[in-house]
Design a protein around this motif. Structure first.
Motif, short mmCIF file in Angstrom:
data_model
loop_
_atom_site.label_atom_id
_atom_site.label_comp_id
_atom_site.label_asym_id
_atom_site.label_seq_id
_atom_site.Cartn_x
_atom_site.Cartn_y
_atom_site.Cartn_z
N VAL A 213 0.82 -1.20 0.00
CA VAL A 213 0.00 0.00 0.00
C VAL A 213 0.86 1.26 0.00
O VAL A 213 0.44 2.30 -0.54
N ARG A 214 2.04 1.18 0.56
CA ARG A 214 2.89 2.39 0.59
C ARG A 214 3.36 2.81 -0.80
O ARG A 214 3.85 3.92 -0.99
N GLN A 215 3.24 1.92 -1.79
CA GLN A 215 3.63 2.26 -3.16
C GLN A 215 2.45 2.92 -3.87
O GLN A 215 1.43 2.28 -4.11
N PRO A 216 2.54 4.19 -4.25
CA PRO A 216 1.41 4.85 -4.92
C PRO A 216 1.18 4.29 -6.32
O PRO A 216 2.11 3.86 -6.99
N LEU A 217 -0.08 4.31 -6.72
CA LEU A 217 -0.47 3.85 -8.06
C LEU A 217 -1.30 4.93 -8.74
O LEU A 217 -1.98 5.71 -8.07
N PRO A 218 -1.26 4.99 -10.07
CA PRO A 218 -2.01 6.05 -10.76
C PRO A 218 -3.52 5.88 -10.69
O PRO A 218 -4.25 6.87 -10.70
N ARG A 219 -4.01 4.64 -10.61
CA ARG A 219 -5.46 4.46 -10.60
C ARG A 219 -5.82 3.08 -10.08
O ARG A 219 -5.00 2.17 -10.02
N ALA A 220 -7.10 2.96 -9.71
CA ALA A 220 -7.69 1.67 -9.39
C ALA A 220 -8.98 1.56 -10.17
O ALA A 220 -9.75 2.53 -10.25
N VAL A 221 -9.22 0.42 -10.76
CA VAL A 221 -10.43 0.19 -11.55
C VAL A 221 -11.43 -0.57 -10.70
O VAL A 221 -11.10 -1.59 -10.10
N VAL A 222 -12.64 -0.04 -10.62
CA VAL A 222 -13.65 -0.58 -9.72
C VAL A 222 -14.83 -1.13 -10.50
O VAL A 222 -15.33 -0.48 -11.42
N SER A 223 -15.24 -2.33 -10.13
CA SER A 223 -16.47 -2.91 -10.67
C SER A 223 -17.35 -3.28 -9.49
O SER A 223 -17.13 -4.29 -8.82
N ALA A 224 -18.34 -2.43 -9.20
CA ALA A 224 -19.21 -2.66 -8.06
C ALA A 224 -20.53 -1.97 -8.28
O ALA A 224 -20.56 -0.81 -8.73
N ALA A 225 -21.60 -2.65 -7.97
CA ALA A 225 -22.93 -2.04 -8.09
C ALA A 225 -23.02 -0.84 -7.14
O ALA A 225 -22.60 -0.92 -6.00
N GLY A 226 -23.55 0.26 -7.65
CA GLY A 226 -23.72 1.44 -6.81
C GLY A 226 -22.51 2.34 -6.74
O GLY A 226 -22.58 3.40 -6.10
N PHE A 227 -21.41 1.95 -7.40
CA PHE A 227 -20.20 2.78 -7.32
C PHE A 227 -20.44 4.17 -7.93
O PHE A 227 -19.93 5.17 -7.43
N ALA A 228 -21.23 4.24 -9.00
CA ALA A 228 -21.49 5.52 -9.66
C ALA A 228 -22.19 6.50 -8.74
O ALA A 228 -22.04 7.72 -8.88
N GLY A 233 -16.80 12.45 -1.64
CA GLY A 233 -15.98 12.37 -0.43
C GLY A 233 -15.64 10.94 -0.07
O GLY A 233 -14.53 10.66 0.45
N LEU A 234 -16.55 10.02 -0.33
CA LEU A 234 -16.30 8.61 -0.02
C LEU A 234 -15.35 7.99 -1.05
O LEU A 234 -14.52 7.15 -0.72
N ARG A 235 -15.47 8.41 -2.30
CA ARG A 235 -14.49 7.95 -3.30
C ARG A 235 -13.10 8.40 -2.92
O ARG A 235 -12.12 7.66 -3.08
N ALA A 236 -13.01 9.62 -2.41
CA ALA A 236 -11.71 10.13 -1.98
C ALA A 236 -11.15 9.30 -0.82
O ALA A 236 -9.94 9.07 -0.74
N GLU A 237 -12.02 8.86 0.08
CA GLU A 237 -11.58 8.01 1.19
C GLU A 237 -10.99 6.70 0.67
O GLU A 237 -9.95 6.24 1.13
N VAL A 238 -11.66 6.11 -0.32
CA VAL A 238 -11.15 4.86 -0.91
C VAL A 238 -9.79 5.10 -1.56
O VAL A 238 -8.85 4.32 -1.36
N ALA A 239 -9.69 6.18 -2.32
CA ALA A 239 -8.42 6.48 -3.01
C ALA A 239 -7.28 6.68 -2.02
O ALA A 239 -6.16 6.19 -2.22
N ARG A 240 -7.57 7.41 -0.92
CA ARG A 240 -6.51 7.63 0.07
C ARG A 240 -6.12 6.34 0.77
O ARG A 240 -4.94 6.09 1.01
N GLU A 241 -7.10 5.52 1.10
CA GLU A 241 -6.80 4.27 1.79
C GLU A 241 -5.99 3.33 0.91
O GLU A 241 -5.14 2.59 1.40
N LEU A 242 -6.25 3.34 -0.39
CA LEU A 242 -5.55 2.44 -1.31
C LEU A 242 -4.30 3.08 -1.91
O LEU A 242 -3.57 2.43 -2.65
N ASN A 243 -4.08 4.37 -1.60
CA ASN A 243 -2.92 5.10 -2.12
C ASN A 243 -2.88 5.08 -3.64
O ASN A 243 -1.88 4.73 -4.26
#
Length: 253
Positions: A213-228, A233-243
């Motif tokens: 997790v300490r290694q930053p990545l440019p993006r994460a691809v998500v496939s989940a119902a309701g993600f849209a 603010g919650l998407r930002a929480e996911v991005a920060r947690e996953l770096n």
């Protein structure tokens, strides 16, 4: 300073033989105690920097509706927990009440406090920091009253730390908390649960690929119902947690 310096825990170090009780102490009661100690630590740190904070200052925080998303979520969970624990105890279901309290303590410590540390580091001088202190204090104040019938001695010990000048001397003399229906937000609760699930799956994907997790990545691809529909603010929480820099929905096949 408002808080006295809490040291250690209120239990002896004698090993509890019963495995179930040992797990309750470790996962629930010690987590609860450590969360109280966290508030003690940062309230004292703020006082040392000339930003004294105590129960009186909780009233100066922004109203609940104007606080950050994490605060509104925690207050929603707090009042939902109050409602459910009250119903369980009125039905003589102490086990059900205990499970709901354990779940809330986990939410409080392992998500809210962990995701809000920066705001506590900055102190209560800003609206963001003031909201964090007030939200955590209110949550622990209500939680301690809810726990009093199940853990009477521990709750009274913590009450001595938390009680303000207008509170009665013992938690067992305090009024039972009432749930505020206006603060319960089932949609936010469901979205936060999805947020935490995405974080869990993202961390598992990193581990499977041997990418820490300490290694930053440019993006994460998500496939989940309701993600849209997930709040920004919650998407930002996911991005920060996953770096990761960005979250993107998986393109339709």
């Amino acid at each position: 300073r408002w808080f006295f310096a809490a040291s250690g825990s209120p239990w002896s170090t004698r090993r509890i033989g019963d495995a179930a009780l040992d797990e309750i102490v470790r996962k629930v009661l010690l987590t609860y105690w450590n969360t109280v100690s966290f508030l003690v630590l940062y309230a004292n740190a703020a006082a040392a920097q000339g930003q004294a904070w105590g129960p009186a200052q909780a009233a100066e925080a922004p109203p609940a509706a104007g606080r950050p998303l994490l605060d509104r979520w925690l207050l929603s969970e707090l009042h939902a927990t109050t409602q459910e624990v009250t119903a369980s105890l009125e039905g003589f279901d102490t086990a059900g009440a205990g499970r709901r309290l354990a779940s809330f303590i986990d939410d409080l410590s392992n998500w809210y406090v962990r995701r809000s540390r920066r705001r506590f580091w900055e102190g209560p001088a800003t609206p963001d920091g003031s909201s964090a202190f007030a939200t955590l204090y209110e949550s622990l104040h209500v939680l301690t009253r809810l726990m009093a019938p199940l853990t009477p001695f521990l709750a009274d010990h913590v009450w001595a730390v938390l009680r303000g000048p207008d509170d009665l001397e013992s938690v067992h003399l305090a009024s039972w908390p009432a749930a505020d229906q206006a603060l319960i937000d089932p949609r936010l609760s469901a979205q936060m649960a999805q947020t935490r699930r995405l974080v869990e799956l993202g961390r598992s994907a990193r581990a499977a690929a041997s990418v820490p997790v300490r290694q930053p990545l440019p993006r994460a691809v998500v496939s989940a119902a309701g993600f849209a529909e997930l709040a920004p603010g919650l998407r930002a929480e996911v991005a920060r947690e996953l770096n990761v820099r960005a979250l993107e929905p998986m393109a339709a096949g």
